[in-house]
Design a protein around this motif. Sequence first.
Motif, PDB file in Angstrom:
ATOM      1  N   ASP A   8      -1.573   3.336   9.595  1.00 41.40           N
ATOM      2  CA  ASP A   8      -1.132   4.425  10.591  1.00 41.40           C
ATOM      3  C   ASP A   8      -0.935   5.768   9.989  1.00 41.40           C
ATOM      4  O   ASP A   8      -1.107   6.703  10.668  1.00 41.40           O
ATOM      5  N   ASP A   9      -0.368   5.727   8.623  1.00 42.23           N
ATOM      6  CA  ASP A   9      -0.219   7.120   8.222  1.00 42.23           C
ATOM      7  C   ASP A   9      -1.324   7.741   7.860  1.00 42.23           C
ATOM      8  O   ASP A   9      -1.563   9.086   7.875  1.00 42.23           O
ATOM      9  N   GLU A  10      -2.622   7.094   7.432  1.00 36.54           N
ATOM     10  CA  GLU A  10      -3.798   7.479   7.254  1.00 36.54           C
ATOM     11  C   GLU A  10      -4.308   8.271   8.386  1.00 36.54           C
ATOM     12  O   GLU A  10      -4.755   9.325   8.496  1.00 36.54           O
ATOM     13  N   PRO A  65       0.873  -1.197  -0.106  1.00 40.11           N
ATOM     14  CA  PRO A  65       0.048  -0.052  -0.075  1.00 40.11           C
ATOM     15  C   PRO A  65       0.925   1.173   0.008  1.00 40.11           C
ATOM     16  O   PRO A  65       1.988   1.205   0.793  1.00 40.11           O
ATOM     17  N   ILE A  66       0.396   2.321  -0.639  1.00 46.85           N
ATOM     18  CA  ILE A  66       1.156   3.555  -0.884  1.00 46.85           C
ATOM     19  C   ILE A  66       1.075   4.263   0.606  1.00 46.85           C
ATOM     20  O   ILE A  66       2.040   4.810   1.016  1.00 46.85           O
TER      21      ILE A  66
END
Length: 110
Positions: A59-61, A54-55
Amino acid sequence: MEFCPTCGMLLQYELPHMDSPARFFCPTCPYVCHIDSKVKIKRKHRLVKKELDPIISKDDELDNLPETEAPCPNCGYLKAAFGQQQTRSADEPMTTYYTCKKCRHNWKED
């Protein structure tokens, strides 16, 4: 669909007749392409699906979403990330989705 390499017209298909094999022919110019009746498959390759990373990870989202004070119904923690989406008609309010920053529990508020 096959097209004539000479004039670009759509080739027409002619069924095999007597001793003549099946062929494609151009209705406007003399181009003819004979079709071989036997096609040999030299070898079979098994398709392997490639795993895609996944790009943006979950957690980043979650880190990029805005934060608010909303008590988590699961653990009671007061900070949650939220996002809004219009799920009903335009004259209805937006649905707010929350994710607890501590236990990652998801809930929504209509």
